[in-house]
Design a protein around this motif. Sequence first.
Motif, PDB file in Angstrom:
ATOM      1  N   UNK A   1       0.840  -1.192   0.000  1.00 53.03           N
ATOM      2  CA  UNK A   1       0.000   0.000   0.000  1.00 53.03           C
ATOM      3  C   UNK A   1       0.875   1.243   0.000  1.00 53.03           C
ATOM      4  N   UNK A   2       0.375   2.327  -0.545  1.00 53.19           N
ATOM      5  CA  UNK A   2       1.143   3.557  -0.690  1.00 53.19           C
ATOM      6  C   UNK A   2       0.808   4.536   0.417  1.00 53.19           C
ATOM      7  N   UNK A   3       1.827   5.225   0.933  1.00 55.09           N
ATOM      8  CA  UNK A   3       1.586   6.228   1.959  1.00 55.09           C
ATOM      9  C   UNK A   3       2.525   7.397   1.719  1.00 55.09           C
ATOM     10  N   UNK A  48      -8.998   6.480  -6.370  1.00 54.70           N
ATOM     11  CA  UNK A  48     -10.296   6.827  -6.941  1.00 54.70           C
ATOM     12  C   UNK A  48     -10.801   5.750  -7.895  1.00 54.70           C
ATOM     13  N   UNK A  49      -9.898   5.200  -8.694  1.00 57.06           N
ATOM     14  CA  UNK A  49     -10.317   4.174  -9.643  1.00 57.06           C
ATOM     15  C   UNK A  49     -10.598   2.849  -8.939  1.00 57.06           C
ATOM     16  N   UNK A  50      -9.879   2.585  -7.844  1.00 56.51           N
ATOM     17  CA  UNK A  50     -10.163   1.373  -7.074  1.00 56.51           C
ATOM     18  C   UNK A  50     -11.515   1.489  -6.378  1.00 56.51           C
ATOM     19  N   UNK A  64      -4.617  -2.114  -1.616  1.00 57.35           N
ATOM     20  CA  UNK A  64      -3.786  -3.313  -1.430  1.00 57.35           C
ATOM     21  C   UNK A  64      -3.066  -3.705  -2.716  1.00 57.35           C
ATOM     22  N   UNK A  65      -1.850  -4.196  -2.580  1.00 58.29           N
ATOM     23  CA  UNK A  65      -1.050  -4.544  -3.748  1.00 58.29           C
ATOM     24  C   UNK A  65      -1.685  -5.654  -4.580  1.00 58.29           C
ATOM     25  N   UNK A  70      -4.535  -2.122  -8.484  1.00 56.98           N
ATOM     26  CA  UNK A  70      -3.096  -2.026  -8.244  1.00 56.98           C
ATOM     27  C   UNK A  70      -2.311  -2.786  -9.306  1.00 56.98           C
ATOM     28  N   UNK A  71      -2.799  -3.959  -9.693  1.00 60.34           N
ATOM     29  CA  UNK A  71      -2.140  -4.735 -10.745  1.00 60.34           C
ATOM     30  C   UNK A  71      -2.099  -3.949 -12.059  1.00 60.34           C
TER      31      UNK A  71
END
Length: 323
Positions: A1-3, A48-50, A64-65, A70-71
């Motif tokens: 995950x990105x932070x 936003x797209x997720x 989540x990766x 994310x893929x």
Amino acid sequence: MTSLLGNAAARAGFRAALDSGALHHAWLIAGPEGVGKASFARMAARRMLAEAIDRSLPPGFGVPDDHRTAFLFAAGSHPDYRLLERLQKDPDKPEFARSITIAQVRTLQPLFATAPAMSSRRVVVIDSIDDLERSGANALLKNLEEPPAGTIFLLVSHAPGKLLPTIRSRCRLLRFERLADGEVATVLHAQLPEADESEIAALVAAADGAPGRGLRFAGLDLGRVDQAIAAIAADGDPDNGQRAALAKQLSGKPAQARYEAFLDRVPAFIACAAKARLGEPLRTALDAHAAARELAGAARGLSLDASGTVFEMACILARLHAD
């Protein structure tokens, strides 16, 4: 995950707008270069797209990766996401075009001619809008004035005051500020796990609140450059020996990156020194700062000889010793 670290208020403001269900169609993400604006834009686009296909995600901006979105982002193949940035001139060389072209902007039109593929939303990130050539800016303006359904524009800008007023007026401003030194150090430690504390300290000083700026100087032994700068300012280099040695060290192609760092570090050093001065010593420092900034700009814009520029910059530094 990105932070991300820093600018919690800006991130919270965007999150609140997203949660409101009435998200503005165009955002100008503005602030100093290197403080995480582009990273946030990419992270927000992915989130936003997720969210558009999965409402079960936890709060925040993480994805989540192992999530489908994310893929697709990792593969650079999400059908509802576009990133416009300066193109690399040669795959084997780290040189980029001077601007984002109108041809790149026009590649968005086929996308806008159809509905989003995976949900009701698509996102376009431009990093940075400052790099967009004038004709491209005019072409983009038409899309901002009549936004395609479901499209969100995230425009990264280091100098929003230079943009077309018509573009600024159609965007909601999201202001990013410089990070605290502790936050910068945390980012640098994460990105440079092999760096020792002395290098991190030098990079934090060079970063001036912008971790991306500090990362540009990684591996350049910036501490030695700063020591040479401080020594010339402290004793004035009466026999010109220090400035001559520095000019030799920072000239030539292998030293180009350290030379660029030197051009940034001298004005920053003088500005810091000015804060501790009053009266005539302060005036001397301010004059030296103006001269150093002017020389650094000319050196880059006119491709001045590196050796001569370093020597002249060191002469400006030596003025501080007189007071």
